[in-house]
Design a protein around this motif. Sequence first.
Motif, PDB file in Angstrom:
ATOM      1  N   GLY A  13      23.176 -15.764 -15.836  1.00 45.29           N
ATOM      2  CA  GLY A  13      23.006 -15.908 -14.535  1.00 45.29           C
ATOM      3  C   GLY A  13      22.574 -14.596 -14.044  1.00 45.29           C
ATOM      4  N   LEU A  14      23.046 -13.781 -14.472  1.00 48.64           N
ATOM      5  CA  LEU A  14      22.394 -12.191 -13.976  1.00 48.64           C
ATOM      6  C   LEU A  14      21.155 -12.075 -14.334  1.00 48.64           C
ATOM      7  N   ARG A  15      20.684 -12.653 -15.442  1.00 47.64           N
ATOM      8  CA  ARG A  15      19.155 -12.342 -15.900  1.00 47.64           C
ATOM      9  C   ARG A  15      18.272 -13.242 -14.741  1.00 47.64           C
ATOM     10  N   ARG A  16      18.829 -14.369 -14.285  1.00 50.86           N
ATOM     11  CA  ARG A  16      17.953 -15.099 -13.239  1.00 50.86           C
ATOM     12  C   ARG A  16      17.844 -14.294 -12.124  1.00 50.86           C
ATOM     13  N   GLU A  17      18.818 -13.713 -11.508  1.00 54.42           N
ATOM     14  CA  GLU A  17      19.043 -12.855 -10.441  1.00 54.42           C
ATOM     15  C   GLU A  17      17.935 -11.759 -10.868  1.00 54.42           C
ATOM     16  N   LEU A  18      18.020 -11.136 -11.695  1.00 52.06           N
ATOM     17  CA  LEU A  18      17.011 -10.033 -12.041  1.00 52.06           C
ATOM     18  C   LEU A  18      15.515 -10.420 -12.017  1.00 52.06           C
ATOM     19  N   TYR A  19      15.288 -11.684 -12.661  1.00 52.31           N
ATOM     20  CA  TYR A  19      13.972 -12.186 -12.440  1.00 52.31           C
ATOM     21  C   TYR A  19      13.475 -12.216 -11.169  1.00 52.31           C
ATOM     22  N   PHE A  20      14.270 -12.682 -10.092  1.00 52.37           N
ATOM     23  CA  PHE A  20      13.845 -12.913  -8.709  1.00 52.37           C
ATOM     24  C   PHE A  20      13.744 -11.714  -8.007  1.00 52.37           C
ATOM     25  N   PHE A  21      14.838 -10.563  -8.549  1.00 50.71           N
ATOM     26  CA  PHE A  21      14.645  -9.388  -7.899  1.00 50.71           C
ATOM     27  C   PHE A  21      13.383  -8.621  -8.339  1.00 50.71           C
ATOM     28  N   ASN A  22      12.820  -8.913  -9.396  1.00 57.04           N
ATOM     29  CA  ASN A  22      11.455  -8.384  -9.950  1.00 57.04           C
ATOM     30  C   ASN A  22      10.372  -9.003  -9.316  1.00 57.04           C
ATOM     31  N   LEU A  23      10.577 -10.086  -9.124  1.00 50.83           N
ATOM     32  CA  LEU A  23       9.666 -11.061  -8.305  1.00 50.83           C
ATOM     33  C   LEU A  23       9.529 -10.427  -6.704  1.00 50.83           C
ATOM     34  N   TYR A  24      10.649 -10.287  -6.003  1.00 49.38           N
ATOM     35  CA  TYR A  24      10.777  -9.468  -4.797  1.00 49.38           C
ATOM     36  C   TYR A  24       9.726  -8.244  -4.911  1.00 49.38           C
ATOM     37  N   ARG A  25      10.230  -7.553  -6.007  1.00 55.34           N
ATOM     38  CA  ARG A  25       9.675  -6.168  -5.946  1.00 55.34           C
ATOM     39  C   ARG A  25       7.901  -6.284  -6.106  1.00 55.34           C
ATOM     40  N   VAL A  26       7.553  -7.452  -6.672  1.00 53.15           N
ATOM     41  CA  VAL A  26       6.025  -7.659  -6.911  1.00 53.15           C
ATOM     42  C   VAL A  26       5.805  -7.863  -5.382  1.00 53.15           C
ATOM     43  N   LEU A  27       6.370  -8.689  -4.487  1.00 55.67           N
ATOM     44  CA  LEU A  27       6.144  -8.840  -3.308  1.00 55.67           C
ATOM     45  C   LEU A  27       5.874  -7.681  -2.427  1.00 55.67           C
ATOM     46  N   GLU A  28       6.986  -6.746  -2.727  1.00 55.26           N
ATOM     47  CA  GLU A  28       6.725  -5.344  -1.906  1.00 55.26           C
ATOM     48  C   GLU A  28       5.512  -4.831  -2.385  1.00 55.26           C
ATOM     49  N   ALA A  29       5.180  -4.577  -3.614  1.00 54.95           N
ATOM     50  CA  ALA A  29       4.199  -4.003  -3.867  1.00 54.95           C
ATOM     51  C   ALA A  29       2.754  -4.647  -3.406  1.00 54.95           C
ATOM     52  N   SER A  30       2.799  -5.903  -3.397  1.00 60.16           N
ATOM     53  CA  SER A  30       1.692  -6.442  -2.722  1.00 60.16           C
ATOM     54  C   SER A  30       1.453  -6.122  -1.253  1.00 60.16           C
ATOM     55  N   LEU A  31       2.718  -6.090  -0.511  1.00 65.28           N
ATOM     56  CA  LEU A  31       2.729  -5.759   1.011  1.00 65.28           C
ATOM     57  C   LEU A  31       2.281  -4.288   0.875  1.00 65.28           C
ATOM     58  N   LEU A  32       2.395  -3.320   0.169  1.00 65.86           N
ATOM     59  CA  LEU A  32       2.159  -1.930   0.332  1.00 65.86           C
ATOM     60  C   LEU A  32       0.561  -1.883  -0.141  1.00 65.86           C
ATOM     61  N   ALA A  33      -0.091  -2.841  -1.176  1.00 66.89           N
ATOM     62  CA  ALA A  33      -1.484  -2.681  -1.342  1.00 66.89           C
ATOM     63  C   ALA A  33      -2.012  -3.362  -0.137  1.00 66.89           C
ATOM     64  N   LEU A  34      -1.436  -4.442   0.780  1.00 65.48           N
ATOM     65  CA  LEU A  34      -1.940  -4.775   1.707  1.00 65.48           C
ATOM     66  C   LEU A  34      -2.098  -3.566   2.737  1.00 65.48           C
ATOM     67  N   LEU A  35      -1.259  -2.938   3.027  1.00 65.18           N
ATOM     68  CA  LEU A  35      -1.130  -1.679   3.924  1.00 65.18           C
ATOM     69  C   LEU A  35      -2.323  -0.776   3.445  1.00 65.18           C
ATOM     70  N   ALA A  36      -2.477  -0.505   2.246  1.00 64.99           N
ATOM     71  CA  ALA A  36      -3.422   0.374   1.844  1.00 64.99           C
ATOM     72  C   ALA A  36      -4.946  -0.095   2.031  1.00 64.99           C
ATOM     73  N   PHE A  37      -4.924  -1.295   1.668  1.00 62.03           N
ATOM     74  CA  PHE A  37      -6.545  -1.738   1.531  1.00 62.03           C
ATOM     75  C   PHE A  37      -7.028  -2.968   2.712  1.00 62.03           C
ATOM     76  N   GLY A  38      -5.940  -3.279   3.368  1.00 60.80           N
ATOM     77  CA  GLY A  38      -6.194  -4.263   4.324  1.00 60.80           C
ATOM     78  C   GLY A  38      -6.540  -3.831   5.818  1.00 60.80           C
ATOM     79  N   PRO A  39      -6.776  -4.556   6.603  1.00 70.16           N
ATOM     80  CA  PRO A  39      -7.233  -4.111   8.173  1.00 70.16           C
ATOM     81  C   PRO A  39      -5.898  -3.810   9.067  1.00 70.16           C
ATOM     82  N   THR A  40      -5.222  -2.874   8.582  1.00 71.37           N
ATOM     83  CA  THR A  40      -3.939  -2.413   9.441  1.00 71.37           C
ATOM     84  C   THR A  40      -4.167  -1.369  10.140  1.00 71.37           C
ATOM     85  N   GLU A  41      -5.286  -0.680  10.402  1.00 73.66           N
ATOM     86  CA  GLU A  41      -5.518   0.470  11.187  1.00 73.66           C
ATOM     87  C   GLU A  41      -5.482  -0.077  12.750  1.00 73.66           C
ATOM     88  N   MET A  42      -5.926  -1.332  12.978  1.00 71.88           N
ATOM     89  CA  MET A  42      -5.867  -1.501  14.285  1.00 71.88           C
ATOM     90  C   MET A  42      -4.463  -1.972  14.716  1.00 71.88           C
TER      91      MET A  42
END
Length: 537
Positions: A13-42
Amino acid sequence: MRRRPAKHDIDSGLRRELYFFNLYRVLEASLLALLAFGPTEMLIGPLREPLLVAATAMAYLACSAMLMIWGRDSASLRAPAFVGILIDIVVAALATHGAPQVASGIALMLLFNVGAAALFLPLRLGLGGAILAFSAILGEQLWTLIETGSDRPLAEMLMFGTSYLALATLTNQLGLRMQASEALATRRGAEAANLAEVNELIIRRMRTGVLLVDAEGHIRLANEAAQSLLGDAGDGRRALAVTAPELARRLLQWRQDGTTDNAPLRLGSDQNEVLPRFARLLADSEQSLVFLDDTSLLSRRAESITLAALGRFSASLAHEIRNPLAAISYAAQLMEESTDISLADRRMLQIVRQQCVRMNGIVESVLGLARRERANPEHIELVGLVRRFIDEYVAAHPLDDDSLQISHAAPAQVALVDPRHLQQILTVLVSNARTYGRLPGQPARITLRVHQDEGDPGIDVLDRGPGIPDAAAERLFRPFYTTSEHGTGLGLYIARDLARANEGELDYVRTPGGSCFRIRLPGPHTLLTEKAAQGLV
């Protein structure tokens, strides 16, 4: 049979939760990449350190992917979780310094990461991660203050630090509760599975036949006893009406009006009679349980109880009879020695003594029924034992014109049996063969054949008499059943009882041109070597 829950069962059961936690971390990294390379200046204005944010986002995205793979394949959950929270803290500090406009949002996202990591870590490591996160945010604040000055209040940093510690403690306790609950659920599941196996084994090995019949009249389940009674019907695919029409008719009648026919039922021409009983599987279920009680087992059980009581009574009665019987026999013997007894009276005294001997034999048979001595089996070589039995029997019972011989295929045959019991069984069978196993006007021809029956040693007592009628053969081994006015009907019953006491069997086997009583005996112990077996006498 009880199985303790394995550690990998608890961690699943904990391994399943760790998998979703790591998936959430990928989402965080994607948001940070969007912040760095996306049109966020405006939306938020120019970044303070765009190159730092871009480099951090790319590195975080790569690390998130590797952490997901590591967490899936790692045997331990602590190492990926601890390394992951360290990476989260470093990325949060760098991203906050490069984009101070979203510092509060990054700190909030890090709050979730700290709490999630504490699920998989011991309390001290979880609190250590929270302290490191607070230190990183506070260190970034001091860095910014030194470089450009900062307008963020210190109270905000303290509130985030307190939140990190509180959430890490709360989620760690939640993780412990979750592990304990999962361990308890796994243990309860294993116990339920074990109980199901035990119940299935008990039902399968019951002597009472059990059938599960669905609403359409099909046999869904059957235990071993029911399969032996129904043949190939207990496979869960055949209709009860095809296999046992009368049983299906009684079941239908019971379902319609609740009445049960208590008359015994014979399922086949070569099967014993059974007494069916019906019950619903559940109160509102259309599935029915059919219990098939073998009447022969019930009869033997009742017979055993009756004979036990009769044996105790007969034993006390036999002892009371032997005392006056001995007195009568002794008085007749003394009267025979008198010279004043006429020839006619002397003949009467001989009749008295003969009847005393016969009565004493009946008393001995009754006492033999009551004793039920326990067997003391030994490894016995049957060919040698049968030879000695023949010599002793001939010495004690002259054969006159009768013949008694041995036949054997192998020079030695070893069995595990009490020799006293076996000699008593052979005495009963040979005496019966001499009495009933002869043709009119001809001597008895008796053969004791030592052989193997399906791998087990055995002895056949064969005669060349007229055989036993079918009607009498079915009742041969019943107590007190005899066709002779001089017999007690206990000989064959006691002989079979002695054979069963030695884990053997005594049966009547139909053979042309005579009768055959077959004694089946258990073979030698598996640890007995062949050389030792040949040395038995």
